[in-house]
Design a protein around this motif. Sequence first.
Motif, short mmCIF file in Angstrom:
data_model
loop_
_atom_site.label_atom_id
_atom_site.label_comp_id
_atom_site.label_asym_id
_atom_site.label_seq_id
_atom_site.Cartn_x
_atom_site.Cartn_y
_atom_site.Cartn_z
N GLY A 87 -5.87 -10.50 12.10
CA GLY A 87 -5.20 -11.75 12.38
C GLY A 87 -3.70 -11.58 12.52
N ASP A 88 -3.11 -12.43 13.35
CA ASP A 88 -1.67 -12.37 13.59
C ASP A 88 -1.19 -13.79 13.87
OD1 ASP A 88 0.94 -11.94 14.48
OD2 ASP A 88 0.40 -10.31 15.83
N VAL A 108 2.76 -13.68 9.92
CA VAL A 108 1.70 -13.40 8.96
C VAL A 108 0.65 -12.51 9.62
CG1 VAL A 108 -0.03 -14.39 7.42
CG2 VAL A 108 2.06 -15.69 7.95
N SER A 110 -2.86 -10.20 9.06
CA SER A 110 -4.03 -10.12 8.19
C SER A 110 -4.81 -8.84 8.47
CB SER A 110 -4.94 -11.32 8.42
OG SER A 110 -4.25 -12.52 8.13
N TYR A 111 -5.32 -8.24 7.39
CA TYR A 111 -6.04 -6.98 7.47
C TYR A 111 -7.29 -7.04 6.59
CZ TYR A 111 -1.68 -5.42 9.49
OH TYR A 111 -0.59 -5.31 10.30
N CYS A 112 -8.31 -6.27 7.00
CA CYS A 112 -9.55 -6.29 6.23
C CYS A 112 -10.33 -4.99 6.45
CB CYS A 112 -10.41 -7.48 6.63
SG CYS A 112 -11.87 -7.71 5.60
N TYR A 130 -9.23 -14.02 -1.67
CA TYR A 130 -8.24 -12.97 -1.43
C TYR A 130 -8.37 -12.38 -0.03
CZ TYR A 130 -6.86 -12.80 -6.34
OH TYR A 130 -6.37 -13.10 -7.58
N LEU A 131 -9.37 -12.82 0.73
CA LEU A 131 -9.63 -12.26 2.05
C LEU A 131 -9.01 -13.08 3.16
CD1 LEU A 131 -13.42 -11.43 1.62
CD2 LEU A 131 -11.49 -9.87 1.37
N PRO A 132 -8.61 -12.49 4.24
CA PRO A 132 -8.28 -11.08 4.33
C PRO A 132 -6.95 -10.82 3.62
CG PRO A 132 -7.70 -12.17 6.38
CD PRO A 132 -8.32 -13.22 5.48
N CYS A 133 -6.63 -9.54 3.45
CA CYS A 133 -5.32 -9.19 2.87
C CYS A 133 -4.24 -9.58 3.87
CB CYS A 133 -5.25 -7.69 2.60
SG CYS A 133 -6.40 -7.13 1.33
N ARG A 134 -3.18 -10.17 3.36
CA ARG A 134 -2.09 -10.61 4.23
C ARG A 134 -0.80 -9.89 3.87
NH1 ARG A 134 -5.22 -14.25 2.74
NH2 ARG A 134 -4.03 -14.86 0.92
N THR A 149 3.27 -9.52 0.01
CA THR A 149 1.82 -9.62 -0.12
C THR A 149 1.51 -10.07 -1.55
OG1 THR A 149 -0.27 -8.52 0.41
CG2 THR A 149 1.29 -7.26 -0.92
#
Length: 189
Positions: A87-88, A108, A110-112, A130-134, A149
């Motif tokens: 995500g972006d 922002v 986002s990673y997963c 907590y998902l996804p990690c930001r 973060t």
Amino acid sequence: MKLLTKLLALIGAIVIVGAVYFWFAGVKNLDPKAKDVYSHMMGTLIKTGDIAKATVRKVKVKKGVTPEEIVDSLNSVATDMGIKPVGDLPLSKEVELRTGKKQPYVRVLSYCNPNIAIKMVKFSMAYGAYLPCRIVIMEDKNGDYWLYTLDLDMMIHGGAPLPPDMLKYGNQVKKTIYTMMDKAASGDF
């Protein structure tokens, strides 16, 4: 009057001893690092009065590293470490388009890692929050950039000890996100 003062002092001492006892009795079932996690959080909260500041990790970006370089670094390191960009949200750009007013840079990302994410959620559905990690890239009033973060130690050590496999996954995510931030902050790929 002296008797009343002594009585109140005694009551105060009993209350303090009781509070300390119940605090330590309650935390004995928590992860051994929980006291450190919550002490750090409370120290920051008392110092700043800001719960958000007490629950995040931030890293200052080296002068001269551009937001585009930060994003490229984050995405490159993420790929190398087996985590996906998912995500972006170019928040400041979106607000500028809607209002026509220049905004400080905020983006922002986002990673997963889907394999780890599903295991964590199966362990406890609450981990889904907590998902996804930001990782957020922000520009301060001086034009400096920062990466923010969540403090992942709260997720890993803030409750009862995690089973070994969940502890391994939690530490893997923490290492990945923190490495991404540290490398991006220095302009490293």
